[in-house]
Design a protein around this motif. Structure first.
Motif, PDB file in Angstrom:
ATOM      1  N   PHE A  28       0.842  -1.197   0.000  1.00  0.00           N
ATOM      2  CA  PHE A  28       0.000   0.000   0.000  1.00  0.00           C
ATOM      3  C   PHE A  28       0.880   1.252   0.000  1.00  0.00           C
ATOM      4  CE2 PHE A  28      -2.024   3.451   2.383  1.00  0.00           C
ATOM      5  CZ  PHE A  28      -3.167   3.644   1.622  1.00  0.00           C
ATOM      6  N   GLY A  29       1.898   1.261   0.859  1.00  0.00           N
ATOM      7  CA  GLY A  29       2.816   2.394   0.893  1.00  0.00           C
ATOM      8  C   GLY A  29       3.556   2.562  -0.414  1.00  0.00           C
ATOM      9  N   ARG A  30       3.934   1.445  -1.023  1.00  0.00           N
ATOM     10  CA  ARG A  30       4.623   1.524  -2.311  1.00  0.00           C
ATOM     11  C   ARG A  30       3.692   2.066  -3.388  1.00  0.00           C
ATOM     12  NH1 ARG A  30       8.401  -3.059  -5.199  1.00  0.00           N
ATOM     13  NH2 ARG A  30       8.790  -1.883  -7.112  1.00  0.00           N
ATOM     14  N   GLY A  31       2.418   1.622  -3.373  1.00  0.00           N
ATOM     15  CA  GLY A  31       1.455   2.130  -4.339  1.00  0.00           C
ATOM     16  C   GLY A  31       1.254   3.631  -4.202  1.00  0.00           C
ATOM     17  N   CYS A  32       1.181   4.109  -2.964  1.00  0.00           N
ATOM     18  CA  CYS A  32       1.067   5.557  -2.737  1.00  0.00           C
ATOM     19  C   CYS A  32       2.268   6.290  -3.306  1.00  0.00           C
ATOM     20  CB  CYS A  32       0.958   5.846  -1.241  1.00  0.00           C
ATOM     21  SG  CYS A  32      -0.638   5.446  -0.506  1.00  0.00           S
ATOM     22  N   PHE A  72      -2.720   3.223  -5.133  1.00  0.00           N
ATOM     23  CA  PHE A  72      -2.764   4.007  -6.364  1.00  0.00           C
ATOM     24  C   PHE A  72      -3.877   5.054  -6.338  1.00  0.00           C
ATOM     25  CE2 PHE A  72      -0.804   0.350  -9.029  1.00  0.00           C
ATOM     26  CZ  PHE A  72       0.462   0.784  -8.693  1.00  0.00           C
ATOM     27  N   VAL A  73      -4.989   4.737  -5.654  1.00  0.00           N
ATOM     28  CA  VAL A  73      -6.099   5.685  -5.560  1.00  0.00           C
ATOM     29  C   VAL A  73      -5.844   6.712  -4.462  1.00  0.00           C
ATOM     30  CG1 VAL A  73      -8.559   5.926  -4.996  1.00  0.00           C
ATOM     31  CG2 VAL A  73      -7.799   4.085  -6.505  1.00  0.00           C
ATOM     32  N   ALA A  74      -5.371   6.247  -3.303  1.00  0.00           N
ATOM     33  CA  ALA A  74      -5.177   7.143  -2.159  1.00  0.00           C
ATOM     34  C   ALA A  74      -4.049   8.146  -2.410  1.00  0.00           C
ATOM     35  CB  ALA A  74      -4.877   6.327  -0.904  1.00  0.00           C
TER      36      ALA A  74
END
Length: 398
Positions: A219-223, A347-349
Motif C-alpha cells: 500500500f505504501g509503495r502504491g502511494c 494508487f487511488v489514495a
C-alpha cells in the motif's frame, strides 16, 4: 526453472497483454476526450477501472484457486479480447464506460492467475528468480507501449491503437490455450481445494501477520508510485524548467533500471534473506523521495530517478517471492488478489492525498509525504514480521 516451456508461455502472454494495454491506456483519456467526454464522463471510466480492480481483487483471486489456472486465464484473456473488440467497434461513451469496468474485472483475475502459474513453474527456493524474470515482461512492455502507441496514433489514429490491442489479446489467448496444460500444480494449500467465500477467506488471510506486513508495504509503495507519477512531471516542468525530452528521460530512467536488473536481483533474493531486501529497498526509496524537492537541474533528478529504480528493484522480486510463500498457506490466487487490492488502494489514495497536500502546503509537501508514508509502511512491515517470528519462536520453544 521447473517448467521452462510453461514459463516462456506465461512471459509471452504477460508481455502481449501488458504491451496492448500499455499502448491503449496511454491514449485512453485522449480517446474519451475526442468522443466528447467531459467532466464526469471523462473521469468515470478511469475511476471505475480502478474501483473494479480494488473490489474484485479478492473475489477473482479466490476464483483462480477454486476453478484452476487454465479456466481462469482463459476467462480473463477472453474478457480482455472482448474489451479490445468493444473499443475497436464502438464509440458510445456509455458502452466504453462499461467495457472499462469489465477490463478492471479481467485485470483483477489476470495477475493472480499469472503469479499462480509462475509459482507452479518455478523451483523450490527459486521464486525470486522466476518472479524477477517474469516481471521483465511487464516493465519492458510498459516502457515500449507509449512509444509504439504514439507511432500507431500518428499513422492510423485510434483505430490502429485498438486494432493492435485486439491482435495482441488474441495472441495471448492463443498462446494460453496452447501453452498452459489442463492440469498443472499451483500453490493451493492442502485441504483448500474447495475455497471458501472470498471475503471471509480474504479477511482471515489479511489478519495473518506476515501477510498483513506485505499488504501495508505494498500500500505504501502504491502511494509512492502514484505520487511520483502524478506530481514529478509538474516539478520537472514548472520548477526545474526541463523540456519534454529531458522530462521523458527522467520518468523513464526508473523503469529502465528496474527492467535491466530484475533478473539478477531475483537471483539475489533467492540467496539472501528476502525480508531484509524488502526493508533495504523500501527504506532507500523512501529516503530518495525526500531528496527530490532539493534536486537542482536535469542531471541530479536523472540520477535520483535511476536511484529510485535501483532501490525499488531490490524489493520487487523479494516481495513477490514472499507473496508466493504466503500463497502456499492461503491459496496463491487469493493472496495475490488481496495484495493487488492493497496496491490499487495505494494508487487511488496517493493522488487524492497528493492533490490535497499540493493545494494546502505546496508541491514540496507531496514528496515529503511519499517519503514518510514509505518509511511508515516499511516500519509496519518489519514490526509485523518481528511479531510473527517471536510468536513462532515461543510456540516452538526455541
Amino acid at each position: 526453472m521447473k517448467n521452462g516451456n510453461l514459463f516462456k508461455s506465461l512471459f509471452l502472454i504477460n508481455f502481449s497483454t501488458s504491451l496492448g494495454f500499455g499502448i491503449a491506456d496511454a491514449f485512453f483519456s485522449t480517446y474519451l476526450f475526442s468522443l466528447g467526454g467531459r467532466g464526469i464522463l471523462l473521469g468515470l471510466p478511469l475511476l471505475l477501472f480502478s474501483l473494479s480492480k480494488i473490489l474484485f481483487g479478492p473475489v477473482m483471486g479466490a476464483c483462480v484457486d477454486r476453478f484452476g489456472p487454465r479456466a481462469a486465464v482463459t476467462l480473463s484473456l477472453s474478457l480482455y479480447l472482448l474489451v479490445s473488440l468493444g473499443y475497436l467497434f464502438s464509440s458510445d461513451l456509455a458502452l466504453i464506460t462499461l467495457l472499462r469496468l469489465v477490463q478492471g474485472v479481467a485485470c483483477a483475475m489476470f495477475r493472480p492467475v499469472m503469479l499462480s502459474l509462475v509459482g507452479a513453474a518455478s523451483c523450490t527456493k527459486g521464486e525470486g528468480r522466476a518472479a524477477g524474470t517474469f516481471d521483465i515482461s511487464f516493465y519492458l512492455a510498459v516502457g515500449v507501449g507509449p512509444l509504439l502507441g504514439g507511432v500507431l496514433h500518428d499513422r492510423w489514429g485510434f483505430y490502429g491503437i485498438f486494432s493492435c490491442l485486439a491482435l495482441l489479446c488474441l495472441l495471448a489467448l492463443t498462446v494460453a490455450l496452447r501453452g498452459i496444460p489442463r492440469v498443472c500444480g499451483t500453490a493451493i494449500p492442502a485441504g483448500k481445494q474447495t475455497v471458501r467465500a472470498a471475503l471471509p477467506a480474504a479477511l482471515e488471510a489479511a489478519r495473518h501477520r506476515p501477510m498483513r506486513g506485505l499488504l501495508v508495504f505494498i500500500f505504501g509503495r502504491g502511494c509512492g508510485i502514484s505520487l511520483l507519477a502524478g506530481f514529478l512531471p509538474i516539478l520537472l516542468n514548472a520548477r526545474l524548467g526541463l523540456n519534454g525530452t529531458q522530462t521523458g528521460l527522467v520518468l523513464a530512467s526508473s523503469t529502465l533500471v528496474i527492467t535491466s536488473l530484475l533478473r539478477p536481483v531475483g537471483r539475489l533474493s533467492d540467496r539472501l534473506p528476502r525480508k531484509s531486501l524488502v526493508l533495504l529497498g523500501g527504506v532507500s526509496v523512501s529516503l530518495l523521495y525526500f531528496l527530490i524537492p532539493v534536486a537542482q537541474g536535469f542531471h541530479q533528478v536523472l540520477m535520483l530517478g535511476g536511484g529510485i529504480g535501483l532501490c525499488s528493484v531490490l524489493s520487487q522480486p523479494a516481495s513477490t517471492a514472499l507473496l508466493l510463500e504466503q500463497g502456499e498457506r492461503h491459496g496463491t490466487g487469493l493472496a495475490v488478489g488481496i495484495f493487488n487490492t492493497s496496491l490499487n488502494l495505494g494508487f487511488v489514495a496517493g493522488p487524492l492525498l497528493g492533490g490535497w497536500l499540493q493545494d494546502r502546503f505546496g508541491l514540496t509537501a507531496v514528496f515529503y509525504a511519499a517519503g514518510w508514508i514509505g518509511l511508515a509502511a516499511v516500519g509496519l512491515f518489519a514490526a509485523s514480521n518481528a511479531a510473527w517470528e517471536k510468536k513462532s519462536c515461543i510456540g516452538s520453544s526455541c
